[in-house]
Design an enzyme around this catalytic site. Sequence first.
Site, PDB file in Angstrom:
ATOM      1  N   TYR A 166      57.523  19.881  88.919  1.00  0.00           N
ATOM      2  CA  TYR A 166      57.536  20.422  87.559  1.00  0.00           C
ATOM      3  C   TYR A 166      56.373  19.865  86.737  1.00  0.00           C
ATOM      4  O   TYR A 166      55.635  20.618  86.082  1.00  0.00           O
ATOM      5  CB  TYR A 166      58.862  20.064  86.885  1.00  0.00           C
ATOM      6  CG  TYR A 166      58.959  20.489  85.440  1.00  0.00           C
ATOM      7  CD1 TYR A 166      59.294  21.797  85.104  1.00  0.00           C
ATOM      8  CD2 TYR A 166      58.737  19.572  84.412  1.00  0.00           C
ATOM      9  CE1 TYR A 166      59.397  22.188  83.774  1.00  0.00           C
ATOM     10  CE2 TYR A 166      58.836  19.960  83.090  1.00  0.00           C
ATOM     11  CZ  TYR A 166      59.172  21.264  82.775  1.00  0.00           C
ATOM     12  OH  TYR A 166      59.266  21.642  81.462  1.00  0.00           O
ATOM     13  N   LYS A 170      53.245  21.863  85.039  1.00  0.00           N
ATOM     14  CA  LYS A 170      53.030  21.797  83.598  1.00  0.00           C
ATOM     15  C   LYS A 170      51.689  21.137  83.265  1.00  0.00           C
ATOM     16  O   LYS A 170      51.088  21.417  82.224  1.00  0.00           O
ATOM     17  CB  LYS A 170      54.171  21.029  82.932  1.00  0.00           C
ATOM     18  CG  LYS A 170      55.454  21.830  82.818  1.00  0.00           C
ATOM     19  CD  LYS A 170      55.289  23.045  81.916  1.00  0.00           C
ATOM     20  CE  LYS A 170      56.603  23.747  81.654  1.00  0.00           C
ATOM     21  NZ  LYS A 170      56.465  24.897  80.738  1.00  0.00           N
TER      22      LYS A 170
END
Length: 320
Positions: A166, A170
């Site tokens: 993640y 990001k």
Amino acid sequence: MTELRFDGKVVLITGGGRGVGRAHALLLASRGAKIVVVDPGVAVDGSGGSSGPADEVVQEIKAAGGEAVSCYESVAEERGATAMVQAALDSFGRLDAVINNAGINGPELFENHTAEQFRRMCEVNYIGTALVSHAAWKHFMKSGGGRIVNTASEGPLGIHEMMTAYGGAKGGVIGLTLALASEGPKYGIAVNGFSPRIATRMSSPEVMSHVYGKPPEAFAKLGTVFPPELASHAAAYLSHESCPLNGVMLCCGGGQILRMAIMQNVGFTSENLTMETIAEHLDEIIDMSAAANVGVGARAGEARKPKLAGGNKTSLESVS
């Protein structure tokens, strides 16, 4: 201060059916914006799908006297990104701002992640943001400008475990945001980042329990301290035509708002740089006490380049 309104403006919000995306949609609609609620209704990991979340938000906006339409396209598909922008034009005849909020999560230790999980996280969180921005960009170039707000995260900063997939995706969103901000002003486009500190299904007590190894009860009060509604005003402000910022990442939640930035110091310069001189001057090299922001300025059109010691131009400055 005069209330910041969005009367006559159209805002497209991906992931707008739940969590902070829903809060964005309701807030902007209450300020007069016409909303395109994009949400395929998938689970936190990206599986499944339902028209329910988007439709429910649209119905709520309409019940309050606002205007909104649903869109169930996936941000991970080029066709879907094009279709959602077209939905704004077909429904309302214009598009003024995009909030790229859609995202998935699946916290896990690095050694337990699969290649498919890494790919999926990038497809939705990073590629999805790029595709929707690209579709809107072409329209903004023709219409004279617009605003893009990309949902970033503190995950890439390494402050939490289980954030490799993640946080990596990001991190791509952060890079995309800052790079786009350097190109946008010539078209009247401002691009900024928004990092929410919120309690949603992506940070539920069960999810936080998995990450930190504590019982879910330990995180039961997060929803009270970090409701999505407290963070949405930052994203809404970045979407407003009066906001002068470009290439800025705001972190907001729990009543606090702050800026995240990539910084660079002067460092150390030597005509005979070796491993030994690096080791000898390590404290000076890593000292960030006088560091400055790298990249575009805080206000649109104010491009900045890092200052370097010793007149050395073999650097970011020579290629920026």
